[in-house]
Design an enzyme around this catalytic site. Structure first.
Site, PDB file in Angstrom:
ATOM      1  N   THR A 145       0.662  -1.345   0.045  1.00 34.29           N
ATOM      2  CA  THR A 145       0.059   0.013  -0.042  1.00 34.29           C
ATOM      3  C   THR A 145       0.806   1.147   0.139  1.00 34.29           C
ATOM      4  O   THR A 145       1.984   1.191   0.269  1.00 34.29           O
ATOM      5  CB  THR A 145      -1.042  -0.054   1.323  1.00 34.29           C
ATOM      6  N   ASP A 146       0.302   2.464  -0.400  1.00 34.02           N
ATOM      7  CA  ASP A 146       0.975   3.737  -0.345  1.00 34.02           C
ATOM      8  C   ASP A 146       1.363   4.080   1.250  1.00 34.02           C
ATOM      9  O   ASP A 146       2.134   4.739   1.559  1.00 34.02           O
ATOM     10  CB  ASP A 146       0.219   4.887  -1.103  1.00 34.02           C
ATOM     11  N   GLU A 147       0.553   3.512   2.103  1.00 34.88           N
ATOM     12  CA  GLU A 147       0.460   4.006   3.443  1.00 34.88           C
ATOM     13  C   GLU A 147       1.883   3.313   4.250  1.00 34.88           C
ATOM     14  O   GLU A 147       2.163   4.118   5.225  1.00 34.88           O
ATOM     15  CB  GLU A 147      -0.661   3.499   4.353  1.00 34.88           C
ATOM     16  N   TYR A 172      -1.914  -0.415  11.188  1.00 37.28           N
ATOM     17  CA  TYR A 172      -1.916  -0.875   9.812  1.00 37.28           C
ATOM     18  C   TYR A 172      -0.836  -0.969   9.046  1.00 37.28           C
ATOM     19  O   TYR A 172      -0.246  -1.784   8.242  1.00 37.28           O
ATOM     20  CB  TYR A 172      -3.491  -0.272   9.187  1.00 37.28           C
ATOM     21  N   LYS A 176       2.039  -3.583   7.610  1.00 35.05           N
ATOM     22  CA  LYS A 176       2.211  -3.646   6.022  1.00 35.05           C
ATOM     23  C   LYS A 176       3.571  -3.412   5.641  1.00 35.05           C
ATOM     24  O   LYS A 176       4.062  -4.189   4.680  1.00 35.05           O
ATOM     25  CB  LYS A 176       1.036  -2.688   5.213  1.00 35.05           C
TER      26      LYS A 176
HETATM   27  P1  NAD Z   1     -10.397  -6.222   2.809  1.00 44.17           P
HETATM   28  O1  NAD Z   1     -10.400  -5.769   3.899  1.00 44.17           O
HETATM   29  O2  NAD Z   1     -11.721  -5.731   1.965  1.00 44.17           O
HETATM   30  O3  NAD Z   1     -10.340  -7.736   2.353  1.00 44.17           O
HETATM   31  C1  NAD Z   1      -9.399  -8.479   2.919  1.00 44.17           C
HETATM   32  C2  NAD Z   1      -9.547  -9.881   2.774  1.00 44.17           C
HETATM   33  O4  NAD Z   1      -8.445 -10.645   3.298  1.00 44.17           O
HETATM   34  C3  NAD Z   1     -10.969 -10.305   3.496  1.00 44.17           C
HETATM   35  O5  NAD Z   1     -11.586 -11.040   2.485  1.00 44.17           O
HETATM   36  C4  NAD Z   1     -10.413 -11.081   4.685  1.00 44.17           C
HETATM   37  O6  NAD Z   1     -11.372 -12.160   4.966  1.00 44.17           O
HETATM   38  C5  NAD Z   1      -9.260 -11.721   4.169  1.00 44.17           C
HETATM   39  N1  NAD Z   1      -8.258 -11.858   5.209  1.00 44.17           N
HETATM   40  C6  NAD Z   1      -7.862 -11.151   6.293  1.00 44.17           C
HETATM   41  N2  NAD Z   1      -7.150 -11.745   7.195  1.00 44.17           N
HETATM   42  C7  NAD Z   1      -6.912 -13.033   6.365  1.00 44.17           C
HETATM   43  C8  NAD Z   1      -6.127 -14.196   6.911  1.00 44.17           C
HETATM   44  N3  NAD Z   1      -5.327 -14.141   8.164  1.00 44.17           N
HETATM   45  N4  NAD Z   1      -5.961 -15.151   6.063  1.00 44.17           N
HETATM   46  C9  NAD Z   1      -6.915 -15.368   5.031  1.00 44.17           C
HETATM   47  N5  NAD Z   1      -7.476 -14.148   4.771  1.00 44.17           N
HETATM   48  C10 NAD Z   1      -7.499 -13.037   5.372  1.00 44.17           C
HETATM   49  O7  NAD Z   1      -9.246  -5.595   1.774  1.00 44.17           O
HETATM   50  P2  NAD Z   1      -9.199  -4.590   0.533  1.00 44.17           P
HETATM   51  O8  NAD Z   1      -9.296  -3.439   0.490  1.00 44.17           O
HETATM   52  O9  NAD Z   1      -9.497  -5.623  -0.477  1.00 44.17           O
HETATM   53  O10 NAD Z   1      -7.371  -4.811   0.522  1.00 44.17           O
HETATM   54  C11 NAD Z   1      -6.646  -6.067  -0.269  1.00 44.17           C
HETATM   55  C12 NAD Z   1      -5.268  -5.807  -0.065  1.00 44.17           C
HETATM   56  O11 NAD Z   1      -4.984  -4.644  -0.675  1.00 44.17           O
HETATM   57  C13 NAD Z   1      -4.476  -5.624   1.167  1.00 44.17           C
HETATM   58  O12 NAD Z   1      -3.365  -6.034   1.429  1.00 44.17           O
HETATM   59  C14 NAD Z   1      -4.591  -3.874   1.268  1.00 44.17           C
HETATM   60  O13 NAD Z   1      -3.526  -3.802   2.326  1.00 44.17           O
HETATM   61  C15 NAD Z   1      -4.227  -3.892   0.153  1.00 44.17           C
HETATM   62  N6  NAD Z   1      -4.436  -2.152  -0.273  1.00 44.17           N
HETATM   63  C16 NAD Z   1      -5.764  -1.932  -0.169  1.00 44.17           C
HETATM   64  C17 NAD Z   1      -5.949  -0.553  -0.652  1.00 44.17           C
HETATM   65  C18 NAD Z   1      -7.403  -0.045  -0.611  1.00 44.17           C
HETATM   66  O14 NAD Z   1      -7.500   1.393  -0.740  1.00 44.17           O
HETATM   67  N7  NAD Z   1      -8.514  -0.824  -0.140  1.00 44.17           N
HETATM   68  C19 NAD Z   1      -5.148   0.314  -1.199  1.00 44.17           C
HETATM   69  C20 NAD Z   1      -3.607  -0.019  -1.250  1.00 44.17           C
HETATM   70  C21 NAD Z   1      -3.445  -1.384  -0.933  1.00 44.17           C
HETATM   71  O1  TDX Z   2     -16.408   8.089   7.573  1.00 47.95           O
HETATM   72  C1  TDX Z   2     -14.933   8.637   6.961  1.00 47.95           C
HETATM   73  N1  TDX Z   2     -14.915  10.052   7.302  1.00 47.95           N
HETATM   74  C2  TDX Z   2     -13.639  10.331   6.745  1.00 47.95           C
HETATM   75  O2  TDX Z   2     -13.525  11.563   6.864  1.00 47.95           O
HETATM   76  C3  TDX Z   2     -14.166   7.418   6.880  1.00 47.95           C
HETATM   77  C4  TDX Z   2     -14.350   6.065   7.162  1.00 47.95           C
HETATM   78  C5  TDX Z   2     -13.019   8.132   6.546  1.00 47.95           C
HETATM   79  N2  TDX Z   2     -12.890   9.265   6.527  1.00 47.95           N
HETATM   80  C6  TDX Z   2     -11.417   9.605   5.838  1.00 47.95           C
HETATM   81  C7  TDX Z   2     -10.046   9.365   6.638  1.00 47.95           C
HETATM   82  C8  TDX Z   2      -9.261   9.417   5.343  1.00 47.95           C
HETATM   83  O3  TDX Z   2      -8.713  10.638   5.279  1.00 47.95           O
HETATM   84  O4  TDX Z   2     -11.512   9.506   4.733  1.00 47.95           O
HETATM   85  C9  TDX Z   2     -10.022   9.016   3.886  1.00 47.95           C
HETATM   86  C10 TDX Z   2      -9.960   7.609   3.809  1.00 47.95           C
HETATM   87  O5  TDX Z   2     -10.541   6.705   4.837  1.00 47.95           O
HETATM   88  P1  TDX Z   2     -10.328   4.958   4.737  1.00 47.95           P
HETATM   89  O6  TDX Z   2     -11.481   4.692   3.770  1.00 47.95           O
HETATM   90  O7  TDX Z   2     -10.418   4.890   6.156  1.00 47.95           O
HETATM   91  O8  TDX Z   2      -9.082   4.894   3.916  1.00 47.95           O
HETATM   92  P2  TDX Z   2      -7.605   5.148   4.358  1.00 47.95           P
HETATM   93  O9  TDX Z   2      -7.332   5.319   5.818  1.00 47.95           O
HETATM   94  O10 TDX Z   2      -6.817   6.190   3.749  1.00 47.95           O
HETATM   95  O11 TDX Z   2      -6.833   3.547   4.092  1.00 47.95           O
HETATM   96  C11 TDX Z   2      -7.122   3.179   2.887  1.00 47.95           C
HETATM   97  O12 TDX Z   2      -6.326   3.319   1.840  1.00 47.95           O
HETATM   98  C12 TDX Z   2      -5.269   2.452   1.809  1.00 47.95           C
HETATM   99  C13 TDX Z   2      -7.497   1.638   2.851  1.00 47.95           C
HETATM  100  O13 TDX Z   2      -8.489   1.416   3.998  1.00 47.95           O
HETATM  101  C14 TDX Z   2      -6.406   0.661   3.286  1.00 47.95           C
HETATM  102  O14 TDX Z   2      -6.460  -0.509   3.258  1.00 47.95           O
HETATM  103  C15 TDX Z   2      -5.170   1.380   2.136  1.00 47.95           C
HETATM  104  O15 TDX Z   2      -3.924   0.616   2.401  1.00 47.95           O
END
Ligand code: NAD
Ligand code: TDX
Length: 361
Positions: A145-147, A172, A176
């Site tokens: 992730t970017d984080e 988190y 990562k």
């Molecule tokens: P999500 O939370 O929607 O899904 C995560 C999935 O992983 C779920 O289905 C959960 O059941 C499964 N999981 C969790 N722990 C597990 C374990 N111990 N064993 C097997 N399965 C497990 O997450 P997402 O948003 O789809 O993110 C997927 C990947 O992408 C993550 O690695 C996250 O760090 C990365 N990522 C997400 C974002 C974003 O904006 N959502 C951005 C950049 C990177």
């Molecule tokens: O209700 C809300 N109001 C609000 O202002 C929520 C849930 C979030 N926020 C803000 C917090 C953040 O600045 O919005 C932004 C996005 O929040 P999230 O959706 O929780 O995402 P973020 O914390 O940026 O992390 C996400 O992007 C990187 C994913 O959850 C991560 O898994 C990924 O790695």
């Protein structure tokens, strides 16, 4: 195992390539961890329609964030289990030609409430997978992730690149980052055939409603007021989930082993406040029909991704690129999906909002 390109022809006379096992000429076996979550589900669905050469197995623990019904009716094998279960993971990796590792605990706010599951799934889980990858020399793509790079000041116009230093802020992102270091060390020390990618914030269908964009859409659909943390001046470099996954497919095809790639769609100028206003407007409300709530402790200010390497070396382009409106098209489609799929999210809504209410958010 190396990828092997096998030329064939379609009944329409158009040439295409199948990725077949060079010895048995059977389908390539792909293991997708976390394939019942948001990005994993979209990745599986995209791969089934665009890459028929893969036979897919999903490994997912089905935590609160996973939903096996996302995969109902799809031609995939599904295994419910923990990526930290070494015996199970050994068996699954042994039977795979390629592994895409999405599984993780992903919600920053949840990591502030209880970090233990993050250490388990993100660090211990990745370690378990890496040990099997090392044993069978299996191709791995690891989803970071970017984080992990921390955040930038709102006034700082720089963007993260593949060489930006690690500086995670939350439990988190720290877990990562820990997993990233393991992957990088296993590449360097054991020559595992792996690539990594760092993507910015995704949006699109099947995203858990605890996350910013679907939370606001479902707030409006349930006549709740959208909730903006703090001032809303923070910036996330939003990307549609399909654009993330097209990049992952390209890295799997043509990425250089051992390398990492930044994925981003150049939306690093749009504040949370602008996103929430756009959602309100697209859903027929006044652009200021939201309320400010308590800010997130340690809130990362700005993420911005420089995806030049991916674009120039691998020729990747995002599809959702309306330059002035940024995310308007993708957001409108996402709103339609949540409107048409109430049964998917409605049972979760009350509990998600109760969790947020407990922290004043
Ligand atoms: P999500 O939370 O929607 O899904 C995560 C999935 O992983 C779920 O289905 C959960 O059941 C499964 N999981 C969790 N722990 C597990 C374990 N111990 N064993 C097997 N399965 C497990 O997450 P997402 O948003 O789809 O993110 C997927 C990947 O992408 C993550 O690695 C996250 O760090 C990365 N990522 C997400 C974002 C974003 O904006 N959502 C951005 C950049 C990177
Ligand atoms: O209700 C809300 N109001 C609000 O202002 C929520 C849930 C979030 N926020 C803000 C917090 C953040 O600045 O919005 C932004 C996005 O929040 P999230 O959706 O929780 O995402 P973020 O914390 O940026 O992390 C996400 O992007 C990187 C994913 O959850 C991560 O898994 C990924 O790695």
């Amino acid at each position: 195992m190396e990828f092997y390109k096998y030329a064939t022809s379609s009944p329409w006379g158009v040439s295409f390539f199948c990725r077949l096992d060079p010895v048995s000429l059977t389908l390539m076996k792909m293991l997708v961890t976390g394939g019942a979550g948001f990005i994993g589900t979209n990745f599986v669905r995209r791969t089934l329609t665009t890459r028929p050469e893969y036979e897919i197995t999903v490994l997912d623990k089905l935590t609160y964030a996973g939903n096996s019904s996302n995969l109902t009716g799809l031609d995939v094998h599904f295994v419910q289990g923990d990526v930290a279960d070494r015996e199970l993971v050994d068996k699954l990796v042994k039977a795979s030609d390629v592994v895409v590792h999405f599984a993780a605990e992903t919600h920053v706010d949840a990591s502030l409430r209880d970090p233990a599951a993050f250490v388990h799934s993100n660090v211990v889980g990745t370690f378990a997978l890496l040990e099997a990858i090392r044993k069978y020399d299996t191709r791995l793509h690891y989803i970071s992730t970017d984080e992990v790079f921390g955040d930038l000041e709102l006034t700082d116009s720089r963007r993260f690149t593949e060489t930006s230093p690690y500086n995670p802020s939350s439990p988190y992102s720290a877990t990562k980052a820990g997993a990233d270091h393991l992957v990088r060390a296993w590449i360097r020390s054991f020559n595992i055939p792996a690539t990594l990618s760092h993507c910015s914030n995704n949006y699109g269908p099947y995203q858990h409603i605890e996350k910013f964009i679907p939370r606001q859409i479902t707030n409006i659909l349930t006549h709740r007021t959208p909730k903006l943390y703090g001032t809303g001046a923070q910036i996330r470099d939003w990307i549609h989930v399909d654009d993330h996954n097209s990049a992952v497919q390209l890295i799997l095809d043509n990425g250089t082993i051992g390398e990492s790639y930044i994925i981003g769609a150049d939306n690093d100028h749009i504040t949370n406040k602008q996103v929430i206003s756009l959602i309100c407007e697209l859903m027929g409300l006044s652009p200021d029909a939201y309320e400010h709530v308590s800010d997130r402790p340690g809130h990362d200010q700005r993420y911005a991704m420089d995806s030049t390497k991916l674009r120039t070396e691998l020729g990747w382009q995002p599809h959702f690129t309306d330059t002035n409106t940024g995310m308007r098209t993708g957001l409108a489609e996402t709103i339609t999906w949540y409107t048409e799929n109430r049964a998917w999210w409605e049972p979760l809504k009350a509990q998600v909002e109760a969790n947020y209410a407990a922290t004043g958010q």
